[in-house]
Design a protein around this motif. Structure first.
Motif, mmCIF file in Angstrom:
data_model
loop_
_atom_site.group_PDB
_atom_site.id
_atom_site.type_symbol
_atom_site.label_atom_id
_atom_site.label_comp_id
_atom_site.label_asym_id
_atom_site.label_seq_id
_atom_site.Cartn_x
_atom_site.Cartn_y
_atom_site.Cartn_z
ATOM 1 N N GLN A 48 0.824 -1.113 0.001
ATOM 2 C CA GLN A 48 0.108 -0.003 0.026
ATOM 3 C C GLN A 48 1.112 1.128 -0.057
ATOM 4 O OE1 GLN A 48 -2.671 -0.492 3.244
ATOM 5 N NE2 GLN A 48 -3.926 -2.216 2.258
ATOM 6 N N ARG A 49 1.876 1.217 0.706
ATOM 7 C CA ARG A 49 2.939 2.527 0.812
ATOM 8 C C ARG A 49 3.713 2.440 -0.570
ATOM 9 N NH1 ARG A 49 4.991 6.427 0.340
ATOM 10 N NH2 ARG A 49 6.518 7.255 1.894
ATOM 11 N N LEU A 50 4.014 1.470 -1.205
ATOM 12 C CA LEU A 50 4.597 1.699 -2.561
ATOM 13 C C LEU A 50 3.677 2.318 -3.563
ATOM 14 C CD1 LEU A 50 6.851 -1.617 -2.676
ATOM 15 C CD2 LEU A 50 7.578 0.548 -2.408
ATOM 16 N N LYS A 51 2.316 1.912 -3.394
ATOM 17 C CA LYS A 51 1.319 2.258 -4.391
ATOM 18 C C LYS A 51 1.220 3.863 -4.224
ATOM 19 C CE LYS A 51 -3.460 1.735 -5.176
ATOM 20 N NZ LYS A 51 -4.819 1.229 -5.092
ATOM 21 N N GLN A 52 1.660 4.339 -3.174
ATOM 22 C CA GLN A 52 1.455 5.940 -3.059
ATOM 23 C C GLN A 52 2.919 6.601 -3.655
ATOM 24 O OE1 GLN A 52 1.042 6.699 1.086
ATOM 25 N NE2 GLN A 52 -0.961 5.260 1.241
ATOM 26 N N SER A 53 3.976 5.677 -3.895
ATOM 27 C CA SER A 53 5.073 6.459 -4.246
ATOM 28 C C SER A 53 5.151 5.937 -5.949
ATOM 29 C CB SER A 53 6.335 5.738 -3.713
ATOM 30 O OG SER A 53 6.337 4.313 -3.959
ATOM 31 N N LYS A 54 6.215 6.259 -6.440
ATOM 32 C CA LYS A 54 6.623 5.968 -7.951
ATOM 33 C C LYS A 54 6.133 4.458 -8.235
ATOM 34 C CE LYS A 54 10.348 8.741 -8.639
ATOM 35 N NZ LYS A 54 11.680 9.215 -9.469
ATOM 36 N N PRO A 55 5.304 4.296 -9.614
ATOM 37 C CA PRO A 55 4.972 3.201 -10.138
ATOM 38 C C PRO A 55 5.967 2.132 -10.045
ATOM 39 C CG PRO A 55 4.304 4.986 -11.388
ATOM 40 C CD PRO A 55 5.195 5.560 -10.612
ATOM 41 N N MET A 56 5.510 0.846 -9.632
ATOM 42 C CA MET A 56 6.521 -0.111 -9.452
ATOM 43 C C MET A 56 6.589 -0.789 -11.018
ATOM 44 S SD MET A 56 6.262 -3.443 -7.108
ATOM 45 C CE MET A 56 4.833 -2.820 -6.142
ATOM 46 N N GLN A 57 7.814 -1.016 -11.608
ATOM 47 C CA GLN A 57 8.022 -1.669 -12.689
ATOM 48 C C GLN A 57 8.269 -2.951 -12.520
ATOM 49 O OE1 GLN A 57 8.165 0.322 -15.541
ATOM 50 N NE2 GLN A 57 7.322 1.909 -14.477
ATOM 51 N N ALA A 58 8.794 -3.627 -11.572
ATOM 52 C CA ALA A 58 9.090 -5.073 -11.489
ATOM 53 C C ALA A 58 9.171 -5.039 -9.977
ATOM 54 C CB ALA A 58 10.499 -5.282 -12.221
ATOM 55 N N LEU A 59 9.081 -6.608 -9.657
ATOM 56 C CA LEU A 59 9.290 -7.059 -8.455
ATOM 57 C C LEU A 59 10.144 -8.329 -8.382
ATOM 58 C CD1 LEU A 59 6.978 -6.946 -5.506
ATOM 59 C CD2 LEU A 59 8.181 -9.017 -5.755
ATOM 60 N N TYR A 60 11.057 -8.601 -7.770
ATOM 61 C CA TYR A 60 11.780 -9.616 -7.641
ATOM 62 C C TYR A 60 11.895 -10.211 -6.299
ATOM 63 C CZ TYR A 60 13.414 -8.012 -12.125
ATOM 64 O OH TYR A 60 13.530 -7.281 -13.525
ATOM 65 N N SER A 61 12.118 -11.563 -6.351
ATOM 66 C CA SER A 61 12.000 -12.205 -4.779
ATOM 67 C C SER A 61 12.922 -13.483 -5.073
ATOM 68 C CB SER A 61 10.585 -12.684 -4.645
ATOM 69 O OG SER A 61 10.463 -13.469 -3.588
ATOM 70 N N SER A 62 13.107 -13.897 -3.887
ATOM 71 C CA SER A 62 13.846 -15.090 -3.503
ATOM 72 C C SER A 62 12.958 -16.228 -3.843
ATOM 73 C CB SER A 62 14.541 -14.936 -2.110
ATOM 74 O OG SER A 62 15.028 -16.321 -1.878
ATOM 75 N N ASP A 63 13.568 -17.445 -4.011
ATOM 76 C CA ASP A 63 12.707 -18.567 -4.166
ATOM 77 C C ASP A 63 12.208 -19.018 -2.792
ATOM 78 O OD1 ASP A 63 15.171 -19.714 -3.301
ATOM 79 O OD2 ASP A 63 15.130 -21.333 -4.835
ATOM 80 N N LEU A 64 12.546 -18.709 -1.895
ATOM 81 C CA LEU A 64 12.040 -19.213 -0.561
ATOM 82 C C LEU A 64 10.596 -18.681 -0.293
ATOM 83 C CD1 LEU A 64 15.051 -18.165 1.812
ATOM 84 C CD2 LEU A 64 14.260 -20.394 1.195
ATOM 85 N N GLY A 65 9.895 -19.766 0.179
ATOM 86 C CA GLY A 65 8.344 -19.532 0.422
ATOM 87 C C GLY A 65 8.071 -18.339 1.099
ATOM 88 N N ARG A 66 8.764 -17.947 2.302
ATOM 89 C CA ARG A 66 8.640 -16.479 2.968
ATOM 90 C C ARG A 66 8.850 -15.333 2.059
ATOM 91 N NH1 ARG A 66 13.570 -18.774 5.791
ATOM 92 N NH2 ARG A 66 15.278 -17.384 5.148
ATOM 93 N N CYS A 67 9.771 -15.385 1.123
ATOM 94 C CA CYS A 67 9.898 -14.372 0.462
ATOM 95 C C CYS A 67 8.877 -14.156 -0.785
ATOM 96 C CB CYS A 67 11.540 -14.337 -0.041
ATOM 97 S SG CYS A 67 12.603 -14.213 0.802
ATOM 98 N N LYS A 68 8.565 -15.373 -1.311
ATOM 99 C CA LYS A 68 7.501 -15.410 -2.266
ATOM 100 C C LYS A 68 6.110 -14.907 -1.618
ATOM 101 C CE LYS A 68 8.115 -19.489 -3.976
ATOM 102 N NZ LYS A 68 8.053 -20.885 -4.810
ATOM 103 N N SER A 69 5.778 -15.272 -0.520
ATOM 104 C CA SER A 69 4.691 -14.920 0.103
ATOM 105 C C SER A 69 4.515 -13.525 0.564
ATOM 106 C CB SER A 69 4.317 -15.951 1.554
ATOM 107 O OG SER A 69 4.215 -17.111 1.318
ATOM 108 N N THR A 70 5.849 -12.783 0.883
ATOM 109 C CA THR A 70 5.957 -11.281 0.827
ATOM 110 C C THR A 70 5.913 -10.608 -0.259
ATOM 111 O OG1 THR A 70 7.498 -11.727 3.088
ATOM 112 C CG2 THR A 70 7.525 -9.549 1.841
ATOM 113 N N ALA A 71 6.267 -11.218 -1.415
ATOM 114 C CA ALA A 71 6.222 -10.561 -2.472
ATOM 115 C C ALA A 71 4.743 -10.505 -3.060
ATOM 116 C CB ALA A 71 7.040 -11.319 -3.555
ATOM 117 N N ASP A 72 4.004 -11.552 -2.927
ATOM 118 C CA ASP A 72 2.645 -11.846 -3.129
ATOM 119 C C ASP A 72 1.874 -10.899 -2.491
ATOM 120 O OD1 ASP A 72 3.180 -13.726 -5.049
ATOM 121 O OD2 ASP A 72 2.380 -15.541 -3.852
ATOM 122 N N ALA A 73 2.118 -10.928 -1.328
ATOM 123 C CA ALA A 73 1.234 -9.798 -0.417
ATOM 124 C C ALA A 73 1.452 -8.296 -0.901
ATOM 125 C CB ALA A 73 1.490 -9.969 1.180
#
Length: 83
Positions: A48-73
């Protein structure tokens, strides 16, 4: 070469949300541990905070489940998208 006239790229680094291991004070290293409800909420708020700043062009995550879950959220918080 005019540094001020070139476009800039902004990188934002985010650590994964709170995990069950974090909450229990356990070291997890590369062992995967699920996000807690608080960890998911933290990631949604980041989105939600990132939505208020500049538009996100890409999102990269580790393959660990905790990181992918964070990226998804984060994506869900920023764009209202579902997995």
């Amino acid at each position: 070469f005019d540094v001020l006239s070139t476009s800039m790229v902004l990188f934002v680094f985010v650590r994964h949300g709170q995990t069950e291991y974090n909450a229990g004070g356990r070291y997890q290293g590369h062992v995967d541990s699920k996000l807690t409800k608080e960890g998911l909420q933290q990631a949604l708020l980041v989105g939600q905070r990132l939505k208020q700043s500049k538009p996100m062009q890409a999102l990269y995550s580790s393959d660990l489940g905790r990181c992918k879950s964070t990226a998804d959220a984060i994506v869900k918080g920023a764009f209202g998208l579902k997995n």
